[in-house]
Design a protein around this motif. Structure first.
Motif, PDB file in Angstrom:
ATOM      1  N   THR A 174      38.911  32.101  45.076  1.00 27.69           N
ATOM      2  CA  THR A 174      38.546  32.976  43.958  1.00 27.69           C
ATOM      3  C   THR A 174      37.895  34.243  44.503  1.00 27.69           C
ATOM      4  O   THR A 174      37.352  34.251  45.612  1.00 27.69           O
ATOM      5  N   SER A 175      37.945  35.294  43.690  1.00 29.63           N
ATOM      6  CA  SER A 175      37.311  36.539  44.103  1.00 29.63           C
ATOM      7  C   SER A 175      35.791  36.383  44.152  1.00 29.63           C
ATOM      8  O   SER A 175      35.126  37.030  44.967  1.00 29.63           O
ATOM      9  N   GLU A 176      35.224  35.496  43.318  1.00 24.50           N
ATOM     10  CA  GLU A 176      33.784  35.274  43.384  1.00 24.50           C
ATOM     11  C   GLU A 176      33.403  34.733  44.765  1.00 24.50           C
ATOM     12  O   GLU A 176      32.427  35.177  45.378  1.00 24.50           O
ATOM     13  N   GLN A 177      34.172  33.775  45.210  1.00 19.60           N
ATOM     14  CA  GLN A 177      33.899  33.213  46.538  1.00 19.60           C
ATOM     15  C   GLN A 177      33.972  34.304  47.610  1.00 19.60           C
ATOM     16  O   GLN A 177      33.114  34.400  48.480  1.00 19.60           O
ATOM     17  N   GLU A 201      45.472  52.213  44.622  1.00 16.59           N
ATOM     18  CA  GLU A 201      45.278  50.824  44.216  1.00 16.59           C
ATOM     19  C   GLU A 201      46.034  50.545  42.917  1.00 16.59           C
ATOM     20  O   GLU A 201      46.061  51.399  42.028  1.00 16.59           O
ATOM     21  N   PRO A 202      46.624  49.376  42.777  1.00 10.42           N
ATOM     22  CA  PRO A 202      47.288  49.060  41.506  1.00 10.42           C
ATOM     23  C   PRO A 202      46.265  48.949  40.378  1.00 10.42           C
ATOM     24  O   PRO A 202      45.105  48.588  40.616  1.00 10.42           O
ATOM     25  N   ILE A 203      46.705  49.263  39.178  1.00  8.95           N
ATOM     26  CA  ILE A 203      45.787  49.202  38.028  1.00  8.95           C
ATOM     27  C   ILE A 203      46.082  48.021  37.099  1.00  8.95           C
ATOM     28  O   ILE A 203      45.255  47.640  36.300  1.00  8.95           O
ATOM     29  N   ALA A 204      47.277  47.455  37.237  1.00  6.55           N
ATOM     30  CA  ALA A 204      47.607  46.315  36.388  1.00  6.55           C
ATOM     31  C   ALA A 204      48.724  45.508  37.033  1.00  6.55           C
ATOM     32  O   ALA A 204      49.442  46.007  37.899  1.00  6.55           O
ATOM     33  N   VAL A 205      48.841  44.273  36.585  1.00  8.49           N
ATOM     34  CA  VAL A 205      49.837  43.350  37.124  1.00  8.49           C
ATOM     35  C   VAL A 205      50.544  42.655  35.977  1.00  8.49           C
ATOM     36  O   VAL A 205      49.893  42.211  35.034  1.00  8.49           O
ATOM     37  N   ILE A 234      43.011  39.218  46.690  1.00 10.57           N
ATOM     38  CA  ILE A 234      42.793  38.022  45.867  1.00 10.57           C
ATOM     39  C   ILE A 234      42.623  38.385  44.396  1.00 10.57           C
ATOM     40  O   ILE A 234      43.062  37.648  43.510  1.00 10.57           O
ATOM     41  N   GLU A 235      42.021  39.529  44.119  1.00  9.34           N
ATOM     42  CA  GLU A 235      41.959  39.960  42.719  1.00  9.34           C
ATOM     43  C   GLU A 235      43.359  40.131  42.140  1.00  9.34           C
ATOM     44  O   GLU A 235      43.612  39.807  40.980  1.00  9.34           O
ATOM     45  N   LYS A 284      40.399  45.498  38.176  1.00 11.28           N
ATOM     46  CA  LYS A 284      39.204  46.310  38.392  1.00 11.28           C
ATOM     47  C   LYS A 284      39.589  47.562  39.142  1.00 11.28           C
ATOM     48  O   LYS A 284      40.478  47.541  40.007  1.00 11.28           O
ATOM     49  N   ARG A 285      38.924  48.643  38.840  1.00  7.88           N
ATOM     50  CA  ARG A 285      39.199  49.888  39.568  1.00  7.88           C
ATOM     51  C   ARG A 285      38.405  49.920  40.854  1.00  7.88           C
ATOM     52  O   ARG A 285      37.238  49.618  40.877  1.00  7.88           O
ATOM     53  N   TRP A 286      39.003  50.289  41.910  1.00 12.22           N
ATOM     54  CA  TRP A 286      38.339  50.412  43.206  1.00 12.22           C
ATOM     55  C   TRP A 286      38.411  51.852  43.655  1.00 12.22           C
ATOM     56  O   TRP A 286      39.416  52.524  43.515  1.00 12.22           O
TER      57      TRP A 286
END
Lengths: 350, 350, 350, 350
Positions: free
Chosen positions: D103-106, D186-190, D320-321, D340-342
């Motif tokens: 997970t992204s939290e990890q 960076e991609p904005i959506a999937v 991972i996001e 999320k925007r980076w």
């Protein structure tokens, strides 16, 4: 004839004839006047597609037709000599399907007849007019490949068995005309082997090596009994090497910046150190032009201007001398056959 | 030796030696006792990977080691004869990298020495042990291809130039061992041509034709100066034809249900009507077994059982007779060289 | 019409029209009566090739010509509806280039018009009539593939950009008609994404996923901006899998006897043990028949017999409903769009 | 640590672990101190090949070993987080097999832990270190492709089914890390779709579209149930386009000088005239360097210098996001998921 359209008569409307008619039709400087064939079904097919073209079962009709300036012959090989000679004697320029005739003696007399009458005699070595072969020739002329080491060609498919010529005269003729077009040097000897797997049919498989004065060598493998179609040639030079695959839809030519480097001298061979050089590969874009269109235009241009064709009678003669020598060597299981020496006169160029 | 593991000594840890060591290591019935090499760096490499294996720069140490039953030789060609003879005289079974020796006389004396001492002498014709070649042999044995018409092989790449053998002895040896393995018939003559493009180096390019009593023919083209790697063989039969491409990752063998049909008799050749038959293509699944693993097991099995290997001394001798004849023919620009007649004795089979 | 030749009028002699004319010309049961096009140059080309065919710049002339039984429409997409409707109202059977019309509403009214007048309405989904697709359908029908898991298609090349439809309506339409022809099941929803790289032009790239009630999925990628041409589809089943490459000259379909084996139950997923099964590959021989010839004969047969074509109006409607849904999903960045439920009535079969 | 060899501990000696050990062994600046694995058979294999390397079944032994500066983790995905966290807490630098965690939290907490302790945290996105991907990145950086239009990747084969992650986390992770490495944006959506054909197993097939602020799009198709292996990506730009086929032995990258030309303005779309430009193809020579060797050296260099790796924790987090978003979108049948925007901080570069 300098003015106006060149009038064309086409002899033979079997496999290749329709291609000739179509390409002369497309030319802006020629017109197809008449087609002759012995088969009325084929003549009907001609008439259906090209109602304005005259059709006849008598070849002689073409010779007496004053609208016809030039004759294109696409009949079986054993008829080439007789038909070409008759056309020349009737004052017609001639384009003959390859091979020009069945013997070099025949070709010589055709050349003499054409020269005497100042007529164009051209042999249909179609591959010389492909963008791929012309690109390879350009690369060699520009010395992009360095010293030429070899030509290795394979031409194979299932069929078409010919009844009046063997696989050398049918398929190897293409590679031999290409080799002659590409290289500055004439071969001095031929060693060839062949095999006949169908009793009563001509050789359906052959391997031909051409020797040159330099250490360049050429080799051609032809086969009518291959499960898959192969049209592949390798041209190796000291600087670059080419893989030419005629079945590739677009990237027919791949040029490899690869080779070897040699350190040490030949005198101390055991100390020779050979290195390998690997560089980029490059596939030049090739025009999509149909070879026969280029060739038809070239023929008409030669007829009108009196220029000698890139594939003229002398070219056809040299090819046939090699075919004859190869056939003799096949009979002798590879025993090499010397070739007549030719002076490289008259640049072959479009 | 019927009981216990067969002790192996490996001579030479250059290009091929590590493969031999690895595969004998993997065998359940052998163990690698020692490795000899003149280069201490290579010995150190051996020691690092296989600390339990003894290493030595003296080949003789292997011959005197009683734990070693058999010796595998992977040294330059010009040392094969001497090393093999010494090993046999020391009572060791021997597996030798191809070609077995430099001359057929040498091979003959090795065969005699091995027979006198009832030792196994095997030559490392690795390709015979590939799943692909074994599948082709099975298809031929089952008569799936019909009458065999031809074998056409091409083996080319950029390098590796050898200093003590030409490209025939380096590359064509593979195809010639394969041809011998596949066909029931021995060739009766050889015609070959070759070229040397690097002064002082051996021939780097050759074309070899093998003639048989029947109308079957075999042809092998080898080239150290090719821009791309080619490992392709065609096997043509009256019923089916095979394209074997060793560079394909999985579908190495494709079997084409294609051929020709002949109507009419040979007597009336001009009436021959040849038809073309196109059917399915089939690529049998091949095991992913490494050939050298199969071969190492076969060697150990022969050592233990006394059976004659599929690639025994006689096999190696025939191959070398062909290599010698090919080299002689190259010198004579394709002039064919007759081969000694062999009776087909002793089935070659794993 | 049961007796005699079916008279055909062809509308539009641009890219596809000449193929229609040629194939109807070759039919034994049809004859091309007239061709209409707005461009006099094209009409002249028609006249030159087919002097017996009438040419006109007025589409209406075809509708009033009593010798014309059926009309084949090969004009830009935005004209399909109007021309087809007019032809039906004039009592002509109609074959329309794909896609049938621009909206499903239009298609519905065309279907109704054709049914009311008992006329044949057929859409030119050419790929359904290729030997390759028919072979795949046969394999699926015979249950050779087992349970169908997926269809994955890629159709890409450089161009040809259309001005009145996007890449989905131009290229994906082929795969969607193939999927519909192959599978017994109708998709229930579509998710698609797309991109437009040329301002002012329609989408030139799209990816479309079709969901089915079962766990079968289909995916189609189309691209007008690919450096190389790609025409490749994978069909995966539980027993066998197919790779269909339409650019292969002969082995267009390869059938792999490959798959997985599952041990353990879904309840204990962590204990699932998946094995891999690798078997032979097989490429069935396919007839060299031109798809459009088969299709032209099928159209004429339906016109004469009253049978419903394999690619009838309903087929065309379903395809267009999917194209519409895909286009809506593209606008919503992949948000899935539900499809109307259809009962599988009327077997599609030639 | 600035001086001396970096001591490496490797956790997990299954599929990937042996590659890590071999490549760290080959490094001049690292040495493998110990390997841990739960399976004694694997530890014995390690010991046999590398007798100097310590082996242990207790992961903790590596953490307490003062000779070990850095730990490389090649265990199942569900263990990554726990093992990496423990290693960081023990003061070890860490290289983790992809994906970094579940997970992204990890991942976020691992990044924080590494930053707090100023330790190197690197994720093993091997493809970034291949000569092919580095060449493509160089071409993009040099602006050789022009405006980037798309990335289209296909990654398929038969197996290997994973039990703890689906095909997105197993295969698409490669393409997503490549896309991130290649593109400045960076991609904005999937939007993603997927299918599970084996009850109880994770998704074995997926199609993922990534949207960017610009009109660039990326698409990745992954499949564990493909009859043949595919590793192919297309990268399209306004000036040049690339086909990257990782299965090609040498010419992995082909650069096409092809594209379109647009005349007319977007305002008058119906007047847009699109032309097609076809030029040469070029395959640059690529070094034969093993990616993992480059990567191992890069890791050791980062450990010694304190530099941030090209594939650092942030990189792993972004990947991972995207994987998480793709998995969510699969559940919603393609419904797009915002990312999320980076801010693009910290150049990724070797």
């Amino acid at each position: 004839m300098q003015q106006g359209l060149v009038g064309i008569g086409v002899v033979g409307y079997g496999y290749w004839g329709p291609n000739l008619v179509r390409n002369f039709m497309n030319s802006q400087v020629a017109r197809v006047v008449a087609v002759s064939d012995l088969d009325p079904v084929r003549l009907a097919a001609t008439k259906r597609l090209y109602p304005a073209v005259e059709t006849t079962s008598r070849f002689r009709d073409l010779l007496t037709n004053p609208e016809i300036d030039a004759v294109a012959i696409a009949t079986p090989v054993h008829t080439h000599y007789e038909l070409t000679l008759a056309a020349l004697k009737a004052g017609k320029h001639v384009l003959v399907e390859k091979p020009l005739a069945q013997t070099s003696e025949q070709v010589l007399s055709l050349i003499e007849e054409a020269e005497r009458r100042r007529l164009t005699l051209m042999v249909d070595h179609t591959f010389l007019y492909t963008p791929a072969v012309q690109k390879i020739r350009q690369l060699i002329t520009e010395d992009a490949l360095g010293k030429i080491y070899y030509y290795n060609g394979v031409r194979a498919s299932l069929g078409l068995f010919q009844s009046d010529v063997n696989v050398i005269w049918d398929l190897a003729v293409h590679d031999i005309s290409i080799i002659q077009y590409l290289f500055d040097e004439e071969p001095i000897a031929v060693s060839a082997t062949g095999a006949c797997h169908i009793a009563g049919a001509p050789e359906n498989m052959a391997h031909i090596a051409l020797f040159f004065q330099s250490n360049c060598v050429a080799h051609v493998s032809v086969n009518w009994l291959s499960p898959i179609k192969v049209r592949q040639s390798f041209v190796g030079g000291s600087r670059k090497m080419i893989v030419y695959d005629d079945l590739e839809p677009t990237e027919k030519i791949k040029i490899y910046d690869k080779g070897i480097t040699v350190n040490g001298s030949a005198e101390r061979a055991h100390q020779l150190r050979i290195g390998y050089r690997a560089g980029d590969m490059w596939a030049p874009h090739l025009a999509a032009t149909e070879a026969l269109q280029t060739e038809a235009e070239h023929f008409v241009d030669c007829v009108r201007s009196g220029k000698s064709p890139a594939s003229n009678g002398i070219t056809g003669l040299r090819v046939i001398e090699i075919l004859e020598a190869a056939s003799r060597s096949v009979t002798a299981q590879g025993n090499p056959v010397r070739l007549k020496r030719w002076h490289r006169t008259g640049e072959m160029a479009l």
